[in-house]
Design an enzyme around this catalytic site. Structure first.
Site, PDB file in Angstrom:
ATOM      1  N   LYS A 116       0.847  -1.123  -0.042  1.00  0.00           N
ATOM      2  CA  LYS A 116       0.051   0.110  -0.124  1.00  0.00           C
ATOM      3  C   LYS A 116       0.949   1.226   0.131  1.00  0.00           C
ATOM      4  CE  LYS A 116      -3.787   1.822   2.786  1.00  0.00           C
ATOM      5  NZ  LYS A 116      -4.725   1.357   3.810  1.00  0.00           N
ATOM      6  N   SER A 137      -9.682   1.059   3.200  1.00  0.00           N
ATOM      7  CA  SER A 137      -8.791   2.174   2.415  1.00  0.00           C
ATOM      8  C   SER A 137      -7.667   1.447   1.640  1.00  0.00           C
ATOM      9  CB  SER A 137      -8.049   3.287   3.301  1.00  0.00           C
ATOM     10  OG  SER A 137      -7.156   2.483   4.071  1.00  0.00           O
ATOM     11  N   SER A 186      -9.893  -1.351   7.072  1.00  0.00           N
ATOM     12  CA  SER A 186      -9.251  -1.267   6.208  1.00  0.00           C
ATOM     13  C   SER A 186      -8.449  -2.285   5.451  1.00  0.00           C
ATOM     14  CB  SER A 186      -8.389   0.094   6.038  1.00  0.00           C
ATOM     15  OG  SER A 186      -8.879   1.335   5.991  1.00  0.00           O
TER      16      SER A 186
END
Length: 542
Positions: free
Chosen positions: A126, A207, A231
Site C-alpha cells: 500500500k 482504504s 481497511s
C-alpha cells in the site's frame, strides 16, 4: 479506514439496514442504465491465476519458473488488467527495481540459498508504507508527490530480508480515507478510482483498496494493506480474500503514514489463509522505533502456518454476533450456511451481543482519531522528504490546487483534525479511555463468561456502487469496529457470493491470539472453499 464506520458510531448504529445491490451502479453511463445483455466477460487466461506461495516455490524449485519470469508475468498481468482491459487502477506505481531484485533472488537460489517461503515472491504494498528506493510514498495524495522516503519502513526491511520482490505500490482511499466525511472509498487524487474486479462498477472498499483489488485479481502473489478500522478486512472481504488485521504491536508501524497510534496496523491480504499466515510471521517483530511492539515480546510466533489445522473447529466455542444474523436476506442465508458448516465441523455456537456493550466506545472513536491523526501526521511529515512539513501545509496545498486535489469531495476531516490540541488534552484522554478500555473489556468478558474461542460475524455488507458524486453509502453491516478499537486480531475468510459479489466471515479474539483465529479461519476455509477468481464483469447485468 472505512469512513462509514466512525460516521455510524463505529458500526453500532444502523447495522441492520439492508443494502440493495440488485441494480447497476450507473457509474460510467452518466444517465439511466438499461439492461445490457450483449456485454461479455473479460477472457482471463493468466497462467498464474490463483497461484499460491507454495505453488510458486515448487515451480521455482523444479526450475519451471524463476523469480524473474514470475515477476515478468505479474508485470505483464498488471499492464493487461490494471492499465488496459478492465482498467482496475489498483497499482499506483511499479517498482523499477523489481526485476533486479528478482534476479538477485534467482542468483541466491542458484547458489543454494533460499531464505524462506517468501524468497522470490512478488508482493504489492500500500502506498502509505515507506520504501527507501525509487518509489514515492504519498498516501494517494498529490500533496505528497515527490516524497521519496529515506529508508524502508520496518516491515519493508523484514520483507526484503525474507527475499520478497517488491513489485510496486497500490492505490488507496486518499489519506487512508481520513480526508472527508463525503469521500468515495478507493479514490485518491494521485491514483484515481480503483475498481472491484468482480463487478467493475462496484467499489473495492477501502482504504486498502488497491491491495484488495490487486490480490483479488491475481496481479500479485500477496499484498500488504493497513487498517485503522476496517481497511484490511473490508477490502479483503469485498475482493474475495483472506485478510488479517494483527494485534496492534505485532507488526511495527514505523515508516507508515499514520492515522492512529492506538489502532493502526499493517497486515497481510492474500487468497488463502496459508499465504496470509506466512506473511504474518515473516514481518512480525519488535522495533525500537515503535514502542507498541515491546508488548509483543514473547508473544510472536515466527511461523503461524503451524496452526493450520483442518480439524481446528472441533471442540471450539464460537460466539455469533446477533446483529450479524439480521443484515439482509441474501447475507443472512450465506451467514446461516457458514454457521451450519461451523457446527458440522464440531464447533458450538453461542449467540452474543457485543455491539450493545460498546455503543459508547463507538461514539468516542472519531475524537481519538482526529487527535492522533494530527499528532502522527505532523510527526511523520517533519521527518519526511516532502515539501509538506505539517498537516496545515497539506490543507493549504489542497486549497491552492483544488481542481486536481479535491474535484469530488473536500477535506473537512483534515481541517477538523488540525484544529485539535495535543495528546495531553482531557478530551483526548477521556476519548481513549472510552474506546480502547471499554471495547477490550467487553470482548474479553464475552470470551471469558461464555468460554469462547472467538466471536464471529459477516465481515461487512456487499460491495457498494462507486459514487463520486454522493460519496460512500451504508452497505448494511460492518464488523471491523470492535477489534479495531480494542487493537485485537481479526481475520476474514471468503464466505460466499451473491450475484458474484464476494463477502467474508470474520473471527475476532483477544490480544495476540492470531494463532487461535488462524486455526478457525483455516478450518473454515478448507471446509467451505468459497474463494473464486473474479470474472471482471462490467455490471450486474452481464
Amino acid at each position: 479506514m472505512q469512513r462509514r464506520n466512525f460516521l455510524k458510531a463505529s458500526s453500532v448504529a444502523g447495522l441492520a439496514a439492508t443494502a440493495l445491490v440488485s441494480s447497476s451502479c450507473n457509474l460510467f453511463s452518466g444517465g439511466k442504465k438499461e439492461q445490457d445483455t450483449s456485454a461479455e466477460e473479460y477472457s482471463d487466461q493468466f497462467e498464474l491465476n490463483e497461484a499460491t506461495i507454495s505453488i510458486l516455490q515448487d515451480k521455482m524449485h523444479n526450475k519451471e519458473y524463476t523469480s524473474r519470469s514470475i515477476t515478468e508475468l505479474y508485470l505483464k498481468r498488471i499492464d493487461a488488467i490494471d492499465k488496459a482491459g478492465p482498467k482496475l487502477s489498483a497499482v499506483i506505481q511499479l517498482n523499477p527495481d523489481a526485476l533486479s531484485i528478482a534476479d538477485a533472488m534467482d542468483k541466491e537460489r542458484a547458489n543454494g540459498k533460499v531464505r524462506g517461503p517468501l524468497h522470490g515472491i512478488p508482493v504489492l504494498i500500500k502506498d502509505n508504507i515507506d520504501t527507501g528506493d525509487n518509489m514515492m510514498t504519498t498516501a494517494g495524495a498529490l500533496a505528497l508527490s515527490g516524497n521519496f522516503a529515506r529508508q524502508d519502513a520496518f516491515i519493508i526491511t523484514r520483507l526484503r530480508e525474507a527475499g520478497a520482490v517488491l513489485l510496486g505500490k497500490t492505490n488507496l482511499s486518499e489519506w487512508a480515507n481520513f480526508r472527508s466525511t463525503h469521500s468515495t472509498s478507493a479514490w485518491s487524487s494521485r491514483g484515481g478510482q480503483t475498481k472491484c474486479p468482480y463487478i467493475l462498477d462496484r467499489n473495492p472498499s477501502g482504504s486498502s483498496a488497491g491491495s484488495g483489488s490487486a490480490a483479488g485479481a491475481n496481479l500479485c502473489a500477496i499484498a500488504i494493506g493497513t487498517e485503522t478500522d476496517g481497511s484490511i478486512v473490508s477490502p479483503s472481504s469485498i475482493n474475495g480474500l483472506v485478510g488479517i488485521k494483527p494485534t496492534v504491536g505485532l507488526w511495527s508501524r514505523s515508516g507508515i503514514i499514520p492515522i492512529s497510534k492506538t489502532q493502526d496496523t499493517a497486515g497481510p491480504m492474500a487468497r488463502t489463509v496459508k499465504d496470509a499466515a506466512i506473511l504474518l510471521g515473516a514481518l512480525a517483530g519488535e522495533d525500537p522505533n515503535d514502542i507498541y511492539t515491546a508488548a509483543s515480546k514473547g508473544k510472536i510466533q515466527p511461523d503461524y502456518t503451524k496452526f493450520l489445522d483442518v480439524n481446528g473447529l472441533k471442540g471450539k466455542r464460537i460466539g455469533v454476533e446477533k446483529d450479524g444474523l439480521k443484515v439482509s436476506p441474501h447475507m443472512d442465508r450465506l451467514f446461516q450456511e457458514a454457521i451450519d458448516l461451523l457446527k458440522s465441523k464440531g464447533a458450538t455456537i453461542v449467540e452474543v451481543e457485543l455491539y450493545k456493550q460498546i455503543k459508547d466506545a463507538g461514539k468516542a472513536e472519531f475524537t481519538v482519531l482526529l487527535y492522533e491523526f494530527k499528532d502522527g501526521v505532523n510527526n511523520y511529515l517533519s521527518k519526511a522528504n516532502s515539501k509538506m512539513k505539517t498537516l496545515a501545509d497539506v490543507i493549504e496545498f489542497n486549497k491552492k490546487n483544488e481542481a486536481k486535489a479535491m474535484p469530488f469531495f473536500k477535506q473537512e476531516t483534515l481541517e477538523l483534525a488540525d484544529k485539535k490540541g495535543g495528546l495531553d488534552s482531557k478530551e483526548y484522554l477521556d476519548a481513549v479511555k472510552n474506546t480502547t478500555e471499554i471495547t477490550r473489556n467487553a470482548i474479553d468478558k464475552l470470551l471469558k463468561d461464555n468460554k469462547l474461542d472467538a466471536i464471529a460475524a459477516p465481515t461487512n455488507g456487499f460491495a457498494c456502487c462507486i459514487d463520486l458524486i454522493n460519496g460512500d453509502y451504508d452497505n448494511g453491516f460492518s464488523f471491523s469496529g470492535p477489534a479495531a478499537m480494542a487493537g485485537y486480531p481479526h481475520i476474514t475468510v471468503p464466505m460466499g457470493q451473491w450475484r458474484e459479489l464476494p463477502v467474508g466471515i470474520s473471527f475476532i479474539s483477544t490480544a495476540y491470539d492470531e494463532a487461535g483465529i488462524i486455526k478457525l479461519g483455516y478450518a473454515y476455509e478448507q471446509a467451505s472453499r468459497k474463494r473464486s477468481a473474479p470474472k471482471f464483469k462490467k455490471d450486474l447485468f452481464v
